[in-house]
Every structure is written in C-alpha cells, then in structure tokens.
Motif scaffolding. Structure first.
Motif, PDB file in Angstrom:
ATOM      1  N   ARG A  93       2.874   2.128  -3.505  1.00 58.63           N
ATOM      2  CA  ARG A  93       2.324   2.501  -4.796  1.00 58.63           C
ATOM      3  C   ARG A  93       2.549   3.950  -5.222  1.00 58.63           C
ATOM      4  O   ARG A  93       2.992   4.165  -6.344  1.00 58.63           O
ATOM      5  CB  ARG A  93       0.861   2.090  -4.898  1.00 58.63           C
ATOM      6  CG  ARG A  93       0.737   0.845  -5.759  1.00 58.63           C
ATOM      7  CD  ARG A  93      -0.660   0.559  -6.097  1.00 58.63           C
ATOM      8  NE  ARG A  93      -1.436   0.342  -4.884  1.00 58.63           N
ATOM      9  CZ  ARG A  93      -2.754   0.408  -4.846  1.00 58.63           C
ATOM     10  NH1 ARG A  93      -3.425   0.716  -5.929  1.00 58.63           N
ATOM     11  NH2 ARG A  93      -3.405   0.198  -3.734  1.00 58.63           N
TER      12      ARG A  93
ATOM     13  N   TRP B 234     -18.693  10.054   2.572  1.00 61.02           N
ATOM     14  CA  TRP B 234     -17.770   8.917   2.642  1.00 61.02           C
ATOM     15  C   TRP B 234     -17.408   8.437   1.240  1.00 61.02           C
ATOM     16  O   TRP B 234     -16.244   8.207   0.918  1.00 61.02           O
ATOM     17  CB  TRP B 234     -18.407   7.784   3.456  1.00 61.02           C
ATOM     18  CG  TRP B 234     -17.474   6.652   3.757  1.00 61.02           C
ATOM     19  CD1 TRP B 234     -16.663   6.539   4.840  1.00 61.02           C
ATOM     20  CD2 TRP B 234     -17.246   5.486   2.951  1.00 61.02           C
ATOM     21  NE1 TRP B 234     -15.949   5.375   4.757  1.00 61.02           N
ATOM     22  CE2 TRP B 234     -16.284   4.695   3.612  1.00 61.02           C
ATOM     23  CE3 TRP B 234     -17.759   5.023   1.728  1.00 61.02           C
ATOM     24  CZ2 TRP B 234     -15.827   3.485   3.113  1.00 61.02           C
ATOM     25  CZ3 TRP B 234     -17.308   3.818   1.232  1.00 61.02           C
ATOM     26  CH2 TRP B 234     -16.352   3.061   1.916  1.00 61.02           C
TER      27      TRP B 234
ATOM     28  N   LYS C   7     -13.717   8.505  -0.236  1.00 58.26           N
ATOM     29  CA  LYS C   7     -13.096   7.193  -0.431  1.00 58.26           C
ATOM     30  C   LYS C   7     -12.857   6.877  -1.902  1.00 58.26           C
ATOM     31  O   LYS C   7     -11.823   6.347  -2.272  1.00 58.26           O
ATOM     32  CB  LYS C   7     -14.021   6.141   0.170  1.00 58.26           C
ATOM     33  CG  LYS C   7     -13.395   4.789   0.294  1.00 58.26           C
ATOM     34  CD  LYS C   7     -12.589   4.702   1.545  1.00 58.26           C
ATOM     35  CE  LYS C   7     -11.955   3.330   1.690  1.00 58.26           C
ATOM     36  NZ  LYS C   7     -11.089   3.284   2.858  1.00 58.26           N
ATOM     37  N   TYR C   8     -13.822   7.181  -2.735  1.00 61.70           N
ATOM     38  CA  TYR C   8     -13.741   6.694  -4.109  1.00 61.70           C
ATOM     39  C   TYR C   8     -13.372   7.764  -5.133  1.00 61.70           C
ATOM     40  O   TYR C   8     -12.880   7.444  -6.196  1.00 61.70           O
ATOM     41  CB  TYR C   8     -15.075   6.069  -4.526  1.00 61.70           C
ATOM     42  CG  TYR C   8     -15.467   4.839  -3.756  1.00 61.70           C
ATOM     43  CD1 TYR C   8     -14.505   3.913  -3.352  1.00 61.70           C
ATOM     44  CD2 TYR C   8     -16.787   4.596  -3.437  1.00 61.70           C
ATOM     45  CE1 TYR C   8     -14.867   2.781  -2.651  1.00 61.70           C
ATOM     46  CE2 TYR C   8     -17.156   3.457  -2.733  1.00 61.70           C
ATOM     47  CZ  TYR C   8     -16.188   2.563  -2.346  1.00 61.70           C
ATOM     48  OH  TYR C   8     -16.544   1.451  -1.658  1.00 61.70           O
TER      49      TYR C   8
ATOM     50  N   LEU D 198     -23.519   1.950  -5.372  1.00 62.97           N
ATOM     51  CA  LEU D 198     -24.783   1.486  -4.792  1.00 62.97           C
ATOM     52  C   LEU D 198     -24.498   0.538  -3.629  1.00 62.97           C
ATOM     53  O   LEU D 198     -25.128   0.622  -2.569  1.00 62.97           O
ATOM     54  CB  LEU D 198     -25.615   0.790  -5.874  1.00 62.97           C
ATOM     55  CG  LEU D 198     -26.946   0.194  -5.419  1.00 62.97           C
ATOM     56  CD1 LEU D 198     -27.874   1.271  -4.887  1.00 62.97           C
ATOM     57  CD2 LEU D 198     -27.614  -0.578  -6.550  1.00 62.97           C
ATOM     58  N   ALA D 199     -23.517  -0.349  -3.827  1.00 64.77           N
ATOM     59  CA  ALA D 199     -23.160  -1.293  -2.766  1.00 64.77           C
ATOM     60  C   ALA D 199     -22.708  -0.537  -1.515  1.00 64.77           C
ATOM     61  O   ALA D 199     -23.063  -0.905  -0.400  1.00 64.77           O
ATOM     62  CB  ALA D 199     -22.071  -2.240  -3.247  1.00 64.77           C
ATOM     63  N   ALA D 200     -21.951   0.534  -1.701  1.00 67.39           N
ATOM     64  CA  ALA D 200     -21.507   1.327  -0.552  1.00 67.39           C
ATOM     65  C   ALA D 200     -22.701   1.946   0.160  1.00 67.39           C
ATOM     66  O   ALA D 200     -22.767   1.975   1.383  1.00 67.39           O
ATOM     67  CB  ALA D 200     -20.539   2.410  -1.009  1.00 67.39           C
ATOM     68  N   ARG D 201     -23.669   2.405  -0.617  1.00 65.17           N
ATOM     69  CA  ARG D 201     -24.865   2.987   0.015  1.00 65.17           C
ATOM     70  C   ARG D 201     -25.647   1.912   0.762  1.00 65.17           C
ATOM     71  O   ARG D 201     -26.199   2.164   1.830  1.00 65.17           O
ATOM     72  CB  ARG D 201     -25.746   3.661  -1.044  1.00 65.17           C
ATOM     73  CG  ARG D 201     -25.151   4.986  -1.542  1.00 65.17           C
ATOM     74  CD  ARG D 201     -26.235   5.942  -1.974  1.00 65.17           C
ATOM     75  NE  ARG D 201     -26.979   5.460  -3.112  1.00 65.17           N
ATOM     76  CZ  ARG D 201     -28.305   5.410  -3.172  1.00 65.17           C
ATOM     77  NH1 ARG D 201     -29.038   5.828  -2.161  1.00 65.17           N
ATOM     78  NH2 ARG D 201     -28.893   4.954  -4.248  1.00 65.17           N
ATOM     79  N   ILE D 202     -25.690   0.716   0.191  1.00 66.41           N
ATOM     80  CA  ILE D 202     -26.374  -0.378   0.889  1.00 66.41           C
ATOM     81  C   ILE D 202     -25.678  -0.662   2.220  1.00 66.41           C
ATOM     82  O   ILE D 202     -26.321  -0.947   3.221  1.00 66.41           O
ATOM     83  CB  ILE D 202     -26.412  -1.647   0.004  1.00 66.41           C
ATOM     84  CG1 ILE D 202     -27.334  -1.417  -1.189  1.00 66.41           C
ATOM     85  CG2 ILE D 202     -26.877  -2.859   0.805  1.00 66.41           C
ATOM     86  CD1 ILE D 202     -27.274  -2.500  -2.238  1.00 66.41           C
ATOM     87  N   MET D 203     -24.345  -0.521   2.233  1.00 67.36           N
ATOM     88  CA  MET D 203     -23.609  -0.736   3.481  1.00 67.36           C
ATOM     89  C   MET D 203     -23.804   0.414   4.459  1.00 67.36           C
ATOM     90  O   MET D 203     -23.307   0.374   5.582  1.00 67.36           O
ATOM     91  CB  MET D 203     -22.118  -0.905   3.192  1.00 67.36           C
ATOM     92  CG  MET D 203     -21.786  -2.183   2.447  1.00 67.36           C
ATOM     93  SD  MET D 203     -20.013  -2.476   2.371  1.00 67.36           S
ATOM     94  CE  MET D 203     -19.466  -1.181   1.267  1.00 67.36           C
ATOM     95  N   GLY D 204     -24.480   1.468   4.025  1.00 65.61           N
ATOM     96  CA  GLY D 204     -24.778   2.574   4.930  1.00 65.61           C
ATOM     97  C   GLY D 204     -23.860   3.773   4.778  1.00 65.61           C
ATOM     98  O   GLY D 204     -23.847   4.652   5.636  1.00 65.61           O
ATOM     99  N   ALA D 205     -23.075   3.836   3.694  1.00 66.16           N
ATOM    100  CA  ALA D 205     -22.135   4.937   3.520  1.00 66.16           C
ATOM    101  C   ALA D 205     -22.858   6.236   3.180  1.00 66.16           C
ATOM    102  O   ALA D 205     -23.856   6.233   2.475  1.00 66.16           O
ATOM    103  CB  ALA D 205     -21.147   4.599   2.415  1.00 66.16           C
TER     104      ALA D 205
ATOM    105  N   ASP E 109     -22.273   0.011  -9.860  1.00 71.05           N
ATOM    106  CA  ASP E 109     -22.823  -0.778  -8.763  1.00 71.05           C
ATOM    107  C   ASP E 109     -22.044  -0.651  -7.463  1.00 71.05           C
ATOM    108  O   ASP E 109     -22.614  -0.778  -6.397  1.00 71.05           O
ATOM    109  CB  ASP E 109     -22.881  -2.251  -9.175  1.00 71.05           C
ATOM    110  CG  ASP E 109     -24.200  -2.596  -9.833  1.00 71.05           C
ATOM    111  OD1 ASP E 109     -25.054  -1.695  -9.921  1.00 71.05           O
ATOM    112  OD2 ASP E 109     -24.384  -3.752 -10.237  1.00 71.05           O
ATOM    113  N   TYR E 110     -20.738  -0.420  -7.540  1.00 71.84           N
ATOM    114  CA  TYR E 110     -20.002  -0.413  -6.280  1.00 71.84           C
ATOM    115  C   TYR E 110     -20.364   0.786  -5.420  1.00 71.84           C
ATOM    116  O   TYR E 110     -20.259   0.730  -4.189  1.00 71.84           O
ATOM    117  CB  TYR E 110     -18.489  -0.510  -6.519  1.00 71.84           C
ATOM    118  CG  TYR E 110     -17.792   0.713  -7.039  1.00 71.84           C
ATOM    119  CD1 TYR E 110     -17.210   1.623  -6.159  1.00 71.84           C
ATOM    120  CD2 TYR E 110     -17.697   0.963  -8.397  1.00 71.84           C
ATOM    121  CE1 TYR E 110     -16.556   2.740  -6.621  1.00 71.84           C
ATOM    122  CE2 TYR E 110     -17.043   2.071  -8.875  1.00 71.84           C
ATOM    123  CZ  TYR E 110     -16.469   2.962  -7.987  1.00 71.84           C
ATOM    124  OH  TYR E 110     -15.833   4.063  -8.458  1.00 71.84           O
TER     125      TYR E 110
ATOM    126  N   GLN F 193       0.812  -1.211   0.000  1.00 74.55           N
ATOM    127  CA  GLN F 193       0.000   0.000   0.000  1.00 74.55           C
ATOM    128  C   GLN F 193       0.849   1.266   0.000  1.00 74.55           C
ATOM    129  O   GLN F 193       0.574   2.203  -0.719  1.00 74.55           O
ATOM    130  CB  GLN F 193      -0.907   0.015   1.230  1.00 74.55           C
ATOM    131  CG  GLN F 193      -2.163  -0.776   0.996  1.00 74.55           C
ATOM    132  CD  GLN F 193      -2.946  -0.968   2.258  1.00 74.55           C
ATOM    133  OE1 GLN F 193      -2.583  -0.437   3.299  1.00 74.55           O
ATOM    134  NE2 GLN F 193      -4.004  -1.711   2.175  1.00 74.55           N
TER     135      GLN F 193
END
Ligand code: ATP
Ligand code: SF4
Ligand code: MG
Lengths: 327, 297
Positions: B18, B206, B210-211, B195-202, B192-193, B15
């Motif tokens: 890089r 955030w 993060k992205y 959306l997945a973050a929002r599903i996780m509650g982000a 989708d990722y 990490q």
C-alpha cells in the motif's frame, strides 16, 4: 445459591454524567443515568436486560466493562473488587474477564483495516503469543463463530451486518473472558443473521459456560434466549426474575405494561387488568423523591408513599425481585 | 492448509504494497514528477556546491564589480553567468552556497514545526482536560502574535545564528499544527472504535500509536511541503531585512539584501536569488496539491 456461583456482584451503583455548563458561573447539571442498582449475576447464565431507550442499559454495561467510572457504588467480580470509585488503570486486567460488545457493531471496528488486523489487536494489546500462536488462536475462534478463514483478508467495509457482528463477538472471545455484555447485538440484523447470532450465544453459553448479558429493547428475543431477565426503568432495576416467571407472573406495573405491548395468548384468556404506558419518561436530569415510575404508574394502589419515598428491590416470591411498594 | 498459506501470503503482500502504491501514484502524476525533479536538481546543486561553483563565494573582484548576467549587456561574461554584486563576487556561486543555508534552515525548522505540533496536538487530544487547557492557552497566546513580531523579539534576545533562526522559525510555526492535530484527534476519539479499544484494555499510548500517528502524519504531509517553501521565504525575509543570517554566512536572503542599494542599476543581485525562491515555492505548492489529490482518492 452458593457464593461461588456469583460472577458479578453490583452494589448500589450510581452514574451521573455532568452536562456542559451554560456559562462558567452556572451550576453544573447532571444526567442521573443509573440511580442505585444492586444486583447479583450467577455464573453460566444468560441474562436479558430490557428497558426503554435512555433508561441506562448501556451506561450500566460500560461501568461493568470498566470504561465508565461509577459515581458511587461498587462492582465485584468473583468476590474481587473490579471497580472502586477511586481506582484507575485496572482496565487492562478487567478486560480479560469482561467484554462489552457495543451497540453499533460497524462503528466499533477500526476503519481501513483487514479482519486479520482487527482480530490481532486484542491479542496485541495484551501481548499474547507470537505471530503464529495468534494466527492459530484466531483461526480456532473463527471456527467457533462459524466464519470461514477467507474473511481474514476482507476489509472492514466489505462485511455484511451479520459478519460484522460476528467479528465483534470473535474479538471479545479472543480474550477468553468469562462474561460478555452484548448491547443490542441483533436489533439491526436481518432475521436469518439474528437467529444465527442468537444460536451462537446459546452455543457459547452451553459449551464454554460463558455468562452473557443480553441488552435489548425487544422482549421477544429475550424470551427466546435468556435464563433470567432484568427490567430497568429510568436508571433503576424494577423487576428481576427467571425467564418464564417474569413473563407469566410479571408483578411490577411497568413490566406489566411492557408485556402488554407484546401480544400473547395468555393475556387474552386470563383477563387480568391491562396496564398501558402513557405519558413521557421523566427527564433523568432530576432525581425524583419517590418511585421513578410514579408519573406513569396506573396501579390502583398508587399513593402518597409512592410519590415521596423510594421503593427498594425486594424478593416478593422465591427468586422474584420487584421494586414496588404495592405488590 | 494449502489455502491458508496462500491467504496469508496474499495478505502480507497487500499490506506491504500500500505505501508503495501511494508513492507510485504520486510519481505517475506529471506535475508532481516535474516539480520533484526541479527540486531534486536544486538540492543536488546545493549539496555539491563546492564542486560545481565556478568561484569561491567570497572571492572579490573589484574590476568585475556589478557585472550583469549573461545576455544582459556588453560587460556580461561567461565567467559570471548570473553576474556579480557590488564587491564583484560571483552571484551564481553565492546562490549555490546560499541555497545550502536556506534549505538547511527550512528543513530543520519544518521538522521542529511538525515534530512539536503533532506531538503536542496528540498529547492534548488524548490526555485529559488539564493538559489540554494549558496547551491550548499557550497556543492561543502564540497564535495572536504575528510570526514577524515573535521573530524580531526573539532575535533581539538571541544572536542571529543559523541555529537560532531555525529554532525561532520552528517554534513560531507549530501552534497551528498542534491545533489541527488536536481537533483531528478529538473528532476521532468520540468514535466507537476507540471505545472498543479501551474495552479491550488498550492504553492511550496504544491507541495513539495504532490509530492516530500514521493518519495524522499522512494528513499533514501536504502542509509539510507547503511549510517548507514558506520557511525558505521567511528566512529570506529575515535575512533581507538584516535580522537573519549575518555575513560572512550566505543565504538566499543575504544575497538579496546585498542588492538592496543597487535595485535600480543592478537588479540581478536581488532578483535572481528571488527567482530561485519562486521556483522552489511554486514546485513545492504543485507537489502539495498532487499529494492532496493522491491521498484523498
Ligand atoms: N456521555 C454522556 N454524557 C451525558 N449523558 C449521557 C452520556 N451517555 C449517556 N447519557 C444519558 O444517560 C441516559 C442513559 O443512557 P444510556 O445510553 O445508558 O441508555 P440506554 O438504555 O442504553 O438507551 P438505548 O436503548 O437508547 O441505547 C440517557 O438519558 C443519555 O442521554
Ligand atoms: S411504588 Fe407505587 S408508583 Fe412505583 S410502581 Fe409501585 S405502585 Fe407504582
Ligand atoms: Mg444503549
């Protein structure tokens, strides 16, 4: 069935997606993706949600997961309101109870990250534990899904389809949820990974009393996996019953037609009338005045009532709910 | 337990390595290395101008006025390497001091351009429709006016100081980067990722942090470098036509402006600062191209 057993109570749920207008003065048009679903799910069971492409399965799941706001209706989790149509910002609490595993497992993971980084994200979002505690939690959860620790240093793009799916499941499990919605989680996998994932769901259900809603096109996997089955057609729930019951005694003409597509031994023997699915699914941009299945229904008793009035999901036998006037 | 330890140390090394690897790859690129060296020299010269300059930049010497640069005529002397202007001031010393103003203005206006551009772009990409519409209308209006027009209008209202010129250049340059950032973000948020973050509650914040932040900054890095050169040119242009830096302040543009009336008999007054600008912008554009090549590999 006592009230405590009910984990999710969905009341008269609707979702309309507004389509972009043709011009600024044009009337807005809508896709009526979910058109009035009322259903209760019991804790600790595995549910199958089946129906043709575009019938609103994913939309329903997104509303339960709290990332899509219902147009109308409510969702209660343990007698507590999850989604009132006007509330916002409750997604954070919601996500500790319900997780949706998306249809495209690969696209659901952020690019250019290691599995360790990816698995840290849910814990980070909720501020759970310090670095060491997170690591421990991740290691324990990986053991549950039977992935080696070496996977942590892998990059997203290096994973096989089966492992990618398992990472998605791991991510959902890390939040200790009570309900998992798995959207077509195995349809893109090879047979061995399929069986592995199905067994994993069975194990999670048995050991952690996890309630699982398994969304699928494919009836045979549902038959193997689920305690109860919900059949959807064009935004409504047409039939809801226990696993062997719904296959042996399917009552709704649509379900019967679906079963027909799957060759089984009994069908040939009993010589029941064979329903065949013909024609196209009507466009969900229009609300039909009557039964949503009217245009394709081959039930002999289909009549004017079916065309002009909406049937409701009603108990036709003990625990067997059907949405049809004629059964 | 032992294998876990090695795994996590390998992990953390990867990490941290890089960004370093990217930087190493950049400096292995010869073009980048040489361009960067040239620029570092120029910047160092500007920073240490008071120590290096042979004359005070304002020191007049009427007897030595319009001395040509070294090797360009009998009047030329080692005392004035790049010659003198019409008041006999040493061009080399004036360039050293002028570079300070020019570089400072370019640096801070680029900061404003990318600070506002990225911030606004992220906001309008992430947050709902209303914010987006307002911001995009503003950028539309601003993009339809040429920078020169905006600069002339603003500098007619605000007195041209180093600060006001920096601000004018800064606020006239950001809309295009707000647009670019916004379209980047909009393209990504459909995936989708997210959306997945929002599903996780982000939260949106955030997701943004993060992205998007790192990607957006990295993908605009090559433009930052180019824009820096452009800002040097713009400052020079404004000062050259008299609405930029005002005497007694010196910038590359004012020195060039001083030579305006002597273009034929004393070409060096305008040309030599111009050459500096050329060297700076060419080096920056080489660097920009190397950055694009390295980051996309
Ligand atoms: N964001 C959206 N905007 C507009 N229409 C949408 C949107 N999402 C879904 N729809 C429409 O809503 C309907 C239901 O879609 P949904 O994705 O819920 O179906 P599905 O049952 O999951 O289908 P599949 O089996 O193909 O995944 C479809 O007609 C679809 O085109
Ligand atoms: S209500 Fe009528 S049209 Fe609808 S499924 Fe039953 S018989 Fe067919
Ligand atoms: Mg779907």
């Amino acid at each position: 069935m006592s009230a405590n057993d009910i984990i999710l109570d969905i009341q008269d749920l609707y979702k309309d997606y507004q389509l972009p207008r043709k011009n600024i003065f044009g009337k807005p048009s809508y896709v009526h993706a979910v058109q009035g679903i009322t259903i209760q799910l019991e804790r600790g069971l595995i549910y199958g949600l089946v129906g043709e492409s575009g019938c609103g399965k994913t939309t329903l799941a997104k509303m339960i997961a709290g990332v899509e706001m219902p147009t109308r209706g409510g969702i209660r989790f343990d007698a507590e309101h999850l989604i009132k149509c006007d509330t916002t910002g409750r997604q954070r609490e919601n996500s500790r109870r319900v997780q949706l595993i998306l249809q495209d497992a690969y696209a659901a993971l952020p690019p250019k990250r290691t599995v360790e980084q990816i698995l840290n994200e849910p814990l980070e979002i909720h501020g759970l534990g310090n670095a060491a505690e997170r690591r421990k939690k991740i290691e324990a959860t990986l053991e549950t899904v039977q992935l080696p620790l070496s996977v942590l240093s892998r990059y997203h793009h290096e994973l096989s389809a089966g492992v990618t799916q398992k990472i998605n499941i791991t991510r959902a499990l890390l939040l200790d949820v009570e309900l998992i919605l798995a959207d077509e989680s195995i349809s893109s996998l090879d047979p061995i990974s399929r069986i592995e994932i199905m067994n994993l769901f069975l194990k999670l259900n048995a050991q952690h009393n996890l309630t699982i809603v398994f969304i699928a096109h494919d009836i045979s996997t549902v038959q193997f996996l689920c305690d109860k089955v919900i059949v959807m057609y064009l935004g409504v729930c047409v039939e809801y019953a226990d696993n062997p019951e719904i296959f042996v005694n399917s009552m709704h003409p649509y379900t019967q037609a679906l079963m027909n597509a799957v060759p089984t031994l009994e069908k040939g023997l009993t010589g029941e009338p064979l329903y065949v699915l013909e024609g196209e699914v009507p466009s969900p941009t229009e609300m039909l005045p009557g039964c949503n299945f009217y245009s394709r229904c081959t039930h002999p008793a289909r009549d004017e009532q079916c065309r002009t009035r909406k049937p409701a999901l009603a108990e036709k036998r003990s625990g067997h709910l059907v949405n049809c006037f004629k059964v | 337990m032992g294998s876990q330890m090695t795994e996590s140390t390998i992990q953390s090394r990867q990490q941290t390595q890089r960004p370093f690897q990217t930087a190493r790859a950049l400096f292995r690129d010869k073009t980048f290395l040489i361009s960067a060296l040239v620029l570092v020299l120029i910047v160092l010269a500007a920073v240490f101008a008071p120590l290096i300059a042979s004359h005070s930049p304002d020191q007049m010497d009427i007897r030595a006025r319009l001395t040509p640069p070294l090797f360009f005529g009998q009047k030329a002397s080692f005392d004035h390497l790049f010659g003198t202007d019409s008041l006999g001031r040493d061009i080399a010393s004036r360039i050293l001091f002028g570079l300070r103003t020019s570089i400072m203005i370019a640096f801070f206006s680029v900061m404003i351009i990318f600070g506002i551009g990225i911030f606004v772009g992220l906001l309008s990409g992430i947050y709902g429709k209303t914010v987006d519409t307002i911001i995009m209308t503003m950028t539309d209006i601003q993009l339809s006016l040429p920078l020169l027009v905006i600069a002339v209008i603003l500098l007619a209202v605000a007195p041209p100081t180093i600060l006001s010129i920096t601000v004018v250049l800064g606020i006239s340059g950001w809309p295009i980067y707000a647009r670019a950032t916004r379209s980047n973000v909009l393209r990504e948020t459909k995936k989708d990722y997210i959306l997945a973050a929002r599903i996780m509650g982000a939260s949106s914040f955030w997701v943004l942090k993060k992205y998007f932040l790192k990607n957006v900054v990295l993908s605009t890095l090559s433009f930052v470098v180019l824009e820096f050169g452009l800002m040097i040119v713009w400052e020079a242009l404004l000062s050259f036509i008299g609405i930029g830096i005002q005497p007694p302040n010196i910038s590359l543009g004012t020195i060039m402006g001083d030579g305006l009336n002597y273009l034929i008999n004393a070409w060096w007054i305008t040309t030599i600062p111009g050459l500096f600008i050329t060297v700076i912008t060419i080096s920056l554009s080489f660097m920009s191209r190397s950055i694009v090549r390295t980051l996309s590999v």
